[in-house]
Design a protein around this motif. Structure first.
Motif, short mmCIF file in Angstrom:
data_model
loop_
_atom_site.label_atom_id
_atom_site.label_comp_id
_atom_site.label_asym_id
_atom_site.label_seq_id
_atom_site.Cartn_x
_atom_site.Cartn_y
_atom_site.Cartn_z
N ARG A 1 -16.56 -30.49 -132.34
CA ARG A 1 -16.25 -30.80 -130.94
C ARG A 1 -17.07 -29.84 -130.08
O ARG A 1 -16.64 -28.73 -129.75
CB ARG A 1 -14.76 -30.65 -130.69
CG ARG A 1 -13.92 -31.61 -131.51
CD ARG A 1 -12.44 -31.55 -131.18
NE ARG A 1 -12.10 -32.30 -130.00
CZ ARG A 1 -10.88 -32.74 -129.71
NH1 ARG A 1 -9.88 -32.49 -130.54
NH2 ARG A 1 -10.62 -33.39 -128.62
N ASP B 1 -16.49 -27.69 -121.65
CA ASP B 1 -16.32 -28.68 -120.59
C ASP B 1 -14.98 -29.37 -120.80
O ASP B 1 -14.85 -30.23 -121.68
CB ASP B 1 -17.47 -29.69 -120.64
CG ASP B 1 -17.40 -30.73 -119.52
OD1 ASP B 1 -16.36 -30.78 -118.81
OD2 ASP B 1 -18.37 -31.49 -119.35
N PRO C 1 -22.51 -38.31 -130.79
CA PRO C 1 -21.05 -38.54 -130.69
C PRO C 1 -20.59 -39.62 -131.66
O PRO C 1 -21.33 -40.57 -131.95
CB PRO C 1 -20.86 -38.99 -129.24
CG PRO C 1 -22.10 -38.60 -128.53
CD PRO C 1 -23.21 -38.61 -129.54
N GLU D 1 -14.24 -34.88 -127.17
CA GLU D 1 -15.27 -35.65 -127.86
C GLU D 1 -15.50 -35.12 -129.29
O GLU D 1 -15.68 -33.93 -129.51
CB GLU D 1 -16.60 -35.60 -127.09
CG GLU D 1 -16.57 -36.30 -125.76
CD GLU D 1 -17.92 -36.27 -125.07
OE1 GLU D 1 -18.93 -35.88 -125.73
OE2 GLU D 1 -17.99 -36.62 -123.88
N PHE E 1 -17.89 -29.48 -127.04
CA PHE E 1 -17.54 -29.09 -125.68
C PHE E 1 -16.15 -28.47 -125.59
O PHE E 1 -15.60 -28.31 -124.50
CB PHE E 1 -17.64 -30.31 -124.75
CG PHE E 1 -19.01 -30.93 -124.76
CD1 PHE E 1 -20.09 -30.29 -124.17
CD2 PHE E 1 -19.23 -32.14 -125.40
CE1 PHE E 1 -21.36 -30.85 -124.19
CE2 PHE E 1 -20.49 -32.71 -125.44
CZ PHE E 1 -21.56 -32.06 -124.83
N ARG F 1 -14.88 -33.05 -121.36
CA ARG F 1 -15.49 -33.62 -122.56
C ARG F 1 -14.97 -32.94 -123.84
O ARG F 1 -15.46 -33.24 -124.94
CB ARG F 1 -17.02 -33.48 -122.50
CG ARG F 1 -17.65 -34.13 -121.29
CD ARG F 1 -19.16 -34.05 -121.37
NE ARG F 1 -19.69 -34.83 -122.49
CZ ARG F 1 -20.97 -34.83 -122.86
NH1 ARG F 1 -21.85 -34.07 -122.20
NH2 ARG F 1 -21.38 -35.57 -123.88
#
Length: 519
Positions: A135, A483, A498, A489, A137, A486
């Motif tokens: 992940r 972030d 992704p 994600e 972010f 995000r």
């Protein structure tokens, strides 16, 4: 009169109330298993097993069944009211069932590294499944992992082979590339890659069965037959009960028609897969009986991590429930790490025993070594032999704590944990508040006592931090690209792109729908 709970403890003080190592409830459980085996097709214990009071001479054979993703409450002998596991239940009735046994991590590769090394995964460097989730972010950058079992580590296969054992390993490895770092390169002489062409001729093209259960069972039986005149160490590492769910049509239809208890997931395909697995183990035990090997063979049965409720993306069908434990695979709550452990050792273990001592998969290497009369390898060993507990299930091991290190995102966030007696602390590495539980009173981890007992929480946190320092645990670091929008994600480490969650959802649901349609 005190009643024993389903964990074998007395109603008030948690102590066994009959002879050492045999719980109050075990006699009734043993009877229930016998009766259940008649109705479930498992049969009564074999004549060989009934003569288990006579210990064997010489080195015992060892058969180790390692199941993929089986949860602590998945079996009848652990309280499940829908799934049927008469053969495995019979092993518990003839041996010892551990109530507080832990996979040292909540995912496969890292736990398997502890089994093959006798070390915590923080020491082996394999702290996640290989290659691991990503992940990019999120708040933390997770530490890198080793992508193969370090070459310096000696496995149980290495050690037992050095004292005269034939060593075999069939099934899931997940500790590096099979061609360069598979079990045949790590002390196991007989594997799927080394079986002769005669084995294929013997099978005559039979299909592998759901989750390759039939193939692995045939490989195990072949190995036993060809090594019956010498001590052997056999690992049968099943791909069941990992998703995608697969089972024989007959078993699926059986559990679709079976009335469901009022609680639990009670997935009929999952239950059918457990029945298929149980029947395969019965085949191996039958072969030991036929060869008169039962009395001198130790059976060890466990899982590599807790049960899965849903795939980590949250899509697809609900597979199982770990209730009364909290959460699932990929977390350091009890549902992610507490797993079944059953051991049968005729003439050594008091039949129908229950052991409540906290134990872990890192203990299996020293246990196998002591069973075989072998010295521990010249490498750090974090685990302790369970043989004293097998001889006397009410005994205690000489250690202060069991430790867990999972600095990765999965079904939860990067964290560490420690268990000391009945106390358990979870420390999330992203700065979330500490969580402290008394497992004796709160097995479901519903009541966080950290704010009520800050001194206790701080003490366990210091112990956990000191242990991480001693073993050189790799830690996550702050992510400069964090972030919040995000952070959810998931990316693929191999493609560096992704994951297409919607496509994964469609593929997963389509595969499940097709599977069910065929049945």
């Amino acid at each position: 009169m005190q009643r024993a709970d389903r964990f074998g403890r007395g109603a008030t003080n948690g102590r066994r109330t009959t002879q050492p190592g045999v719980c109050v409830g075990c006699r009734s459980m043993f009877f229930a298993v016998l009766v259940g085996s008649v109705f479930w097709g498992g049969g009564f214990p074999t004549e060989a097993a009934s003569r288990a009071a006579k210990p064997s001479r010489g080195k015992p054979n060892i058969v180790f069944f390692l199941i993929d993703d089986m949860g602590w409450p998945d079996l009848g002998c652990y309280g499940n009211r829908f799934n049927e596991s008469p053969t495995i239940d019979r092993l518990a009735a003839e041996g010892v069932r551990f109530t507080d046994f832990y996979a040292a991590t909540p995912v496969c590769s890292s736990t398997r590294s502890t089994i093959q090394s006798g070390q915590y995964s923080a020491r082996t460097g394999i702290t996640d499944f290989i290659p691991g989730h990503w992940r990019p972010f999120e708040k933390l950058i997770v530490p890198p992992i080793e992508h193969a079992l370090p070459a310096s580590i000696k496995t149980p296969g290495d050690v037992l082979k050095s004292v005269g054992y034939a060593t075999g390993y069939f099934g899931k490895w997940h500790l590096g590339p099979e061609k360069t770092n598979g079990p045949d390169r790590r002390g196991y002489d007989v594997t799927a890659r080394t079986l002769p062409k005669e084995f294929r001729q013997w099978r005559k093209g039979k299909p592998p069965g759901p989750k390759r259960i039939d193939l692995l069972t045939d490989q195990a039986i072949w190995f036993i037959e060809h090594n019956k005149d010498r001590p052997f160490f056999l690992t049968v590492s099943h791909y069941a009960v990992h998703i995608p769910l697969e089972a024989t049509p007959e078993a699926v239809e059986k559990f679709k028609k079976k009335p469901k208890p009022p609680t639990g997931v009670n997935n009929p395909v999952y239950a059918a897969m457990i029945e298929n697995l149980d029947q395969s183990i019965a085949r191996v035990l039958k072969k030991l009986d036929e060869l008169n090997l039962t009395n001198r063979t130790v059976i060890v049965f466990t899982s590599d991590n807790g049960g899965l409720r849903k795939i980590f993306t949250g899509v697809g069908e609900e597979v199982s429930s770990n209730e009364p434990l909290r959460d699932e695979k990929g977390t350091l709550y009890e549902g992610g790490i507490r797993v079944p452990l059953i051991v049968r050792w005729p003439g050594v273990i008091p039949p129908g025993s229950v052991c409540h001592e906290p134990t872990t998969t890192a203990d299996l290497m020293p246990t196998f070594c002591e069973m075989a009369g072998a010295k521990l390898p010249d490498q750090p060993i974090d685990g302790l032999s369970l043989v004293p507990l097998l001889r006397n299930p009410s005994a205690k091991l000489d250690r202060k704590a069991i430790y867990f290190h999972y600095p990765h995102y999965h079904h939860s966030r990067p964290a560490g944990a420690i268990r000391v007696g009945d106390w358990k602390l979870i420390e999330f590495f992203d700065g979330a508040p500490l969580e402290l539980y008394n497992l004796k009173d709160d097995i479901g981890e519903k009541h966080n006592l950290a704010s009520q007992m800050p001194e206790k929480a701080a003490q366990l946190q210091r112990m956990l931090a000191q242990w991480r320092k001693e073993v050189g645990a790799r830690m996550p670091t702050p992510n400069p690209n964090y972030d919040p929008a995000r952070a959810h994600e998931w990316w693929n480490r191999r493609t560096k792109k992704p994951l297409d969650i919607k496509a994964m959802d469609r593929r997963y649901r389509s595969r499940a729908a097709k599977r069910k349609a065929k049945r």
